[in-house]
Design a protein around this motif. Structure first.
Motif, PDB file in Angstrom:
ATOM      1  N   GLY A 106     -39.285 -48.513 -12.347  1.00 47.31           N
ATOM      2  CA  GLY A 106     -38.117 -49.137 -11.735  1.00 47.31           C
ATOM      3  C   GLY A 106     -36.964 -48.159 -11.601  1.00 47.31           C
ATOM      4  N   LEU A 107     -35.767 -48.706 -11.500  1.00 45.52           N
ATOM      5  CA  LEU A 107     -34.560 -47.895 -11.382  1.00 45.52           C
ATOM      6  C   LEU A 107     -33.579 -48.285 -12.486  1.00 45.52           C
ATOM      7  CD1 LEU A 107     -34.019 -48.129  -7.516  1.00 45.52           C
ATOM      8  CD2 LEU A 107     -34.815 -46.126  -8.801  1.00 45.52           C
ATOM      9  N   SER A 108     -33.026 -47.306 -13.137  1.00 46.54           N
ATOM     10  CA  SER A 108     -32.019 -47.573 -14.161  1.00 46.54           C
ATOM     11  C   SER A 108     -30.684 -47.873 -13.482  1.00 46.54           C
ATOM     12  CB  SER A 108     -31.865 -46.377 -15.100  1.00 46.54           C
ATOM     13  OG  SER A 108     -31.207 -45.309 -14.422  1.00 46.54           O
ATOM     14  N   LYS A 109     -29.771 -48.421 -14.252  1.00 44.20           N
ATOM     15  CA  LYS A 109     -28.419 -48.686 -13.740  1.00 44.20           C
ATOM     16  C   LYS A 109     -27.794 -47.381 -13.246  1.00 44.20           C
ATOM     17  CE  LYS A 109     -25.589 -49.629 -16.963  1.00 44.20           C
ATOM     18  NZ  LYS A 109     -24.832 -50.296 -18.011  1.00 44.20           N
ATOM     19  N   TRP A 110     -28.004 -46.292 -13.969  1.00 38.94           N
ATOM     20  CA  TRP A 110     -27.417 -45.004 -13.599  1.00 38.94           C
ATOM     21  C   TRP A 110     -28.029 -44.458 -12.314  1.00 38.94           C
ATOM     22  CZ3 TRP A 110     -23.038 -44.367 -15.725  1.00 38.94           C
ATOM     23  CH2 TRP A 110     -22.801 -44.876 -16.993  1.00 38.94           C
ATOM     24  N   GLU A 111     -29.328 -44.686 -12.143  1.00 33.44           N
ATOM     25  CA  GLU A 111     -29.972 -44.242 -10.906  1.00 33.44           C
ATOM     26  C   GLU A 111     -29.475 -45.041  -9.713  1.00 33.44           C
ATOM     27  OE1 GLU A 111     -34.209 -42.521 -12.574  1.00 33.44           O
ATOM     28  OE2 GLU A 111     -33.968 -44.695 -12.364  1.00 33.44           O
ATOM     29  N   ILE A 112     -29.270 -46.331  -9.912  1.00 33.07           N
ATOM     30  CA  ILE A 112     -28.735 -47.169  -8.830  1.00 33.07           C
ATOM     31  C   ILE A 112     -27.327 -46.708  -8.459  1.00 33.07           C
ATOM     32  CG2 ILE A 112     -27.966 -49.507  -8.229  1.00 33.07           C
ATOM     33  CD1 ILE A 112     -30.400 -50.489  -9.955  1.00 33.07           C
ATOM     34  N   LEU A 113     -26.497 -46.450  -9.465  1.00 31.11           N
ATOM     35  CA  LEU A 113     -25.144 -45.947  -9.186  1.00 31.11           C
ATOM     36  C   LEU A 113     -25.203 -44.610  -8.458  1.00 31.11           C
ATOM     37  CD1 LEU A 113     -23.318 -46.872 -12.514  1.00 31.11           C
ATOM     38  CD2 LEU A 113     -22.987 -47.917 -10.261  1.00 31.11           C
ATOM     39  N   ARG A 114     -26.108 -43.761  -8.880  1.00 34.34           N
ATOM     40  CA  ARG A 114     -26.269 -42.456  -8.220  1.00 34.34           C
ATOM     41  C   ARG A 114     -26.679 -42.635  -6.756  1.00 34.34           C
ATOM     42  NH1 ARG A 114     -31.005 -38.406 -10.078  1.00 34.34           N
ATOM     43  NH2 ARG A 114     -31.056 -37.133  -8.208  1.00 34.34           N
ATOM     44  N   LEU A 115     -27.618 -43.537  -6.496  1.00 35.09           N
ATOM     45  CA  LEU A 115     -28.054 -43.795  -5.121  1.00 35.09           C
ATOM     46  C   LEU A 115     -26.912 -44.349  -4.269  1.00 35.09           C
ATOM     47  CD1 LEU A 115     -31.542 -45.322  -5.949  1.00 35.09           C
ATOM     48  CD2 LEU A 115     -31.145 -43.213  -4.639  1.00 35.09           C
ATOM     49  N   ILE A 116     -26.119 -45.227  -4.860  1.00 35.05           N
ATOM     50  CA  ILE A 116     -24.971 -45.788  -4.135  1.00 35.05           C
ATOM     51  C   ILE A 116     -23.968 -44.687  -3.799  1.00 35.05           C
ATOM     52  CG2 ILE A 116     -22.952 -47.298  -4.351  1.00 35.05           C
ATOM     53  CD1 ILE A 116     -24.827 -49.204  -6.000  1.00 35.05           C
ATOM     54  N   LYS A 117     -23.651 -43.859  -4.794  1.00 32.02           N
ATOM     55  CA  LYS A 117     -22.705 -42.762  -4.548  1.00 32.02           C
ATOM     56  C   LYS A 117     -23.256 -41.778  -3.524  1.00 32.02           C
ATOM     57  CE  LYS A 117     -19.831 -41.126  -7.328  1.00 32.02           C
ATOM     58  NZ  LYS A 117     -19.063 -40.460  -8.369  1.00 32.02           N
ATOM     59  N   ASN A 118     -24.552 -41.491  -3.592  1.00 42.56           N
ATOM     60  CA  ASN A 118     -25.154 -40.601  -2.603  1.00 42.56           C
ATOM     61  C   ASN A 118     -24.984 -41.172  -1.196  1.00 42.56           C
ATOM     62  OD1 ASN A 118     -26.026 -38.803  -4.550  1.00 42.56           O
ATOM     63  ND2 ASN A 118     -28.162 -39.456  -4.486  1.00 42.56           N
ATOM     64  N   GLY A 119     -25.105 -42.492  -1.080  1.00 40.13           N
ATOM     65  CA  GLY A 119     -24.932 -43.133   0.215  1.00 40.13           C
ATOM     66  C   GLY A 119     -23.532 -42.942   0.772  1.00 40.13           C
ATOM     67  N   PHE A 120     -22.543 -43.083  -0.087  1.00 37.80           N
ATOM     68  CA  PHE A 120     -21.163 -42.861   0.360  1.00 37.80           C
ATOM     69  C   PHE A 120     -20.925 -41.390   0.682  1.00 37.80           C
ATOM     70  CE2 PHE A 120     -20.446 -47.025  -1.496  1.00 37.80           C
ATOM     71  CZ  PHE A 120     -19.584 -47.587  -0.554  1.00 37.80           C
ATOM     72  N   ARG A 121     -21.497 -40.501  -0.129  1.00 39.60           N
ATOM     73  CA  ARG A 121     -21.354 -39.071   0.095  1.00 39.60           C
ATOM     74  C   ARG A 121     -21.970 -38.654   1.434  1.00 39.60           C
ATOM     75  NH1 ARG A 121     -23.457 -37.789  -4.657  1.00 39.60           N
ATOM     76  NH2 ARG A 121     -21.666 -38.075  -5.980  1.00 39.60           N
ATOM     77  N   ALA A 122     -23.040 -39.339   1.838  1.00 39.04           N
ATOM     78  CA  ALA A 122     -23.741 -38.993   3.075  1.00 39.04           C
ATOM     79  C   ALA A 122     -23.161 -39.669   4.305  1.00 39.04           C
ATOM     80  CB  ALA A 122     -25.221 -39.372   2.939  1.00 39.04           C
ATOM     81  N   ALA A 123     -22.185 -40.528   4.126  1.00 39.47           N
ATOM     82  CA  ALA A 123     -21.621 -41.281   5.250  1.00 39.47           C
ATOM     83  C   ALA A 123     -21.071 -40.339   6.323  1.00 39.47           C
ATOM     84  CB  ALA A 123     -20.512 -42.211   4.749  1.00 39.47           C
ATOM     85  N   ALA A 124     -21.336 -40.673   7.558  1.00 36.65           N
ATOM     86  CA  ALA A 124     -20.871 -39.869   8.683  1.00 36.65           C
ATOM     87  C   ALA A 124     -19.472 -40.322   9.081  1.00 36.65           C
ATOM     88  CB  ALA A 124     -21.845 -39.997   9.858  1.00 36.65           C
ATOM     89  N   ILE A 125     -18.513 -40.000   8.220  1.00 35.49           N
ATOM     90  CA  ILE A 125     -17.106 -40.341   8.463  1.00 35.49           C
ATOM     91  C   ILE A 125     -16.267 -39.101   8.166  1.00 35.49           C
ATOM     92  CG2 ILE A 125     -17.375 -42.811   7.983  1.00 35.49           C
ATOM     93  CD1 ILE A 125     -16.307 -42.313   5.168  1.00 35.49           C
ATOM     94  N   PRO A 126     -15.030 -39.070   8.644  1.00 35.00           N
ATOM     95  CA  PRO A 126     -14.172 -37.910   8.371  1.00 35.00           C
ATOM     96  C   PRO A 126     -14.013 -37.661   6.867  1.00 35.00           C
ATOM     97  CG  PRO A 126     -13.190 -39.302  10.058  1.00 35.00           C
ATOM     98  CD  PRO A 126     -14.376 -40.044   9.522  1.00 35.00           C
ATOM     99  N   LYS A 127     -13.877 -36.381   6.514  1.00 35.64           N
ATOM    100  CA  LYS A 127     -13.813 -35.983   5.100  1.00 35.64           C
ATOM    101  C   LYS A 127     -12.699 -36.678   4.330  1.00 35.64           C
ATOM    102  CE  LYS A 127     -16.099 -31.566   5.356  1.00 35.64           C
ATOM    103  NZ  LYS A 127     -16.096 -30.159   5.034  1.00 35.64           N
ATOM    104  N   HIS A 128     -11.531 -36.845   4.934  1.00 40.41           N
ATOM    105  CA  HIS A 128     -10.422 -37.478   4.199  1.00 40.41           C
ATOM    106  C   HIS A 128     -10.739 -38.948   3.902  1.00 40.41           C
ATOM    107  CE1 HIS A 128      -9.274 -38.585   8.334  1.00 40.41           C
ATOM    108  NE2 HIS A 128      -8.612 -39.584   7.795  1.00 40.41           N
ATOM    109  N   GLU A 129     -11.412 -39.629   4.850  1.00 47.46           N
ATOM    110  CA  GLU A 129     -11.813 -41.022   4.602  1.00 47.46           C
ATOM    111  C   GLU A 129     -12.882 -41.080   3.508  1.00 47.46           C
ATOM    112  OE1 GLU A 129     -12.834 -43.430   8.019  1.00 47.46           O
ATOM    113  OE2 GLU A 129     -11.457 -42.260   9.270  1.00 47.46           O
ATOM    114  N   LYS A 130     -13.799 -40.136   3.554  1.00 47.21           N
ATOM    115  CA  LYS A 130     -14.861 -40.086   2.560  1.00 47.21           C
ATOM    116  C   LYS A 130     -14.276 -39.854   1.166  1.00 47.21           C
ATOM    117  CE  LYS A 130     -18.550 -38.005   3.860  1.00 47.21           C
ATOM    118  NZ  LYS A 130     -19.668 -37.104   4.160  1.00 47.21           N
ATOM    119  N   ARG A 131     -13.318 -38.952   1.070  1.00 46.54           N
ATOM    120  CA  ARG A 131     -12.668 -38.671  -0.218  1.00 46.54           C
ATOM    121  C   ARG A 131     -11.990 -39.925  -0.768  1.00 46.54           C
ATOM    122  NH1 ARG A 131      -8.818 -34.405   0.870  1.00 46.54           N
ATOM    123  NH2 ARG A 131     -10.265 -34.315   2.305  1.00 46.54           N
ATOM    124  N   LEU A 132     -11.290 -40.665   0.080  1.00 46.78           N
ATOM    125  CA  LEU A 132     -10.648 -41.909  -0.350  1.00 46.78           C
ATOM    126  C   LEU A 132     -11.683 -42.921  -0.825  1.00 46.78           C
ATOM    127  CD1 LEU A 132      -7.928 -42.340   2.444  1.00 46.78           C
ATOM    128  CD2 LEU A 132      -7.546 -41.725   0.041  1.00 46.78           C
TER     129      LEU A 132
END
Length: 149
Positions: A106-132
C-alpha cells in the motif's frame, strides 16, 4: 521506452505521462531522477487500458506489478493523476485508492503526502503561483500533523 527516451533526451521534457515502461531502462530512469522530470501515473486508466496490473489483494500472481513502488523507492518525482475522469468514472481520490491497491504494501501517509506535493511541484503554472501554492500546502500539512493524535 523509445517514446520516453525521445521525450527525455531529444525534447528535454519536464513531464512524462504514463511512464509505465521507464522501469525497463535503468540509465533513462537515472536521467529522469537527476533532471527531476515528473512521471505522471494514472492508475485507473492504466488498469482499464492495460488490464494486466496486479492488485495486491488478488492472489493472481501472473499479473505485472504496478511501477509506483519502484518509482517511489527510486526517488522519482512521481505523481498520481486522472487521465480522463469521465471515461474512467474517476477522481483524484479514487486514483489514490487504486494506486494504493496496486502498490505492494500500500501507501503510507508520508508517501501519499509526497505524491500530493509532487503533483503541486509538477503543476504547469507560473513559478510565483507554484511557490505560493507550495507554501500553502506545507502550512496545511504542518497543521494536520500538529493536530494529529
Amino acid at each position: 521506452v523509445n517514446v520516453i527516451h525521445e521525450a527525455v533526451i531529444d525534447v528535454f521534457t519536464q513531464r512524462v505521462g504514463h511512464g509505465l515502461t521507464l522501469r525497463d531502462d535503468r540509465k533513462l530512469l537515472d536521467i529522469v531522477r537527476e533532471r527531476h522530470i515528473s512521471i505522471e501515473l494514472c492508475p485507473m486508466s492504466n488498469v482499464l487500458t492495460k488490464g494486466n496490473y496486479r492488485f495486491f489483494s488478488d492472489p493472481n500472481l501472473e499479473k505485472v506489478a504496478y511501477p509506483l513502488r519502484q518509482y517511489l523507492d527510486d526517488n522519482l518525482d512521481v505523481t498520481i493523476n486522472t487521465d480522463n475522469p469521465y471515461v474512467s468514472d474517476s477522481n483524484l481520490s479514487k486514483e489514490f485508492i487504486v494506486a494504493a491497491a496496486l502498490t505492494e504494501k500500500g501507501l503510507s501517509k508520508w508517501e501519499i503526502l509526497r505524491l500530493i506535493k509532487n503533483g503541486f511541484r509538477a503543476a504547469a503554472i507560473p513559478k510565483h503561483e507554484k511557490r505560493l501554492l507550495m507554501n500553502e500546502i506545507d502550512n496545511e500539512i504542518y497543521e494536520i500533523l500538529l493536530n494529529e493524535n
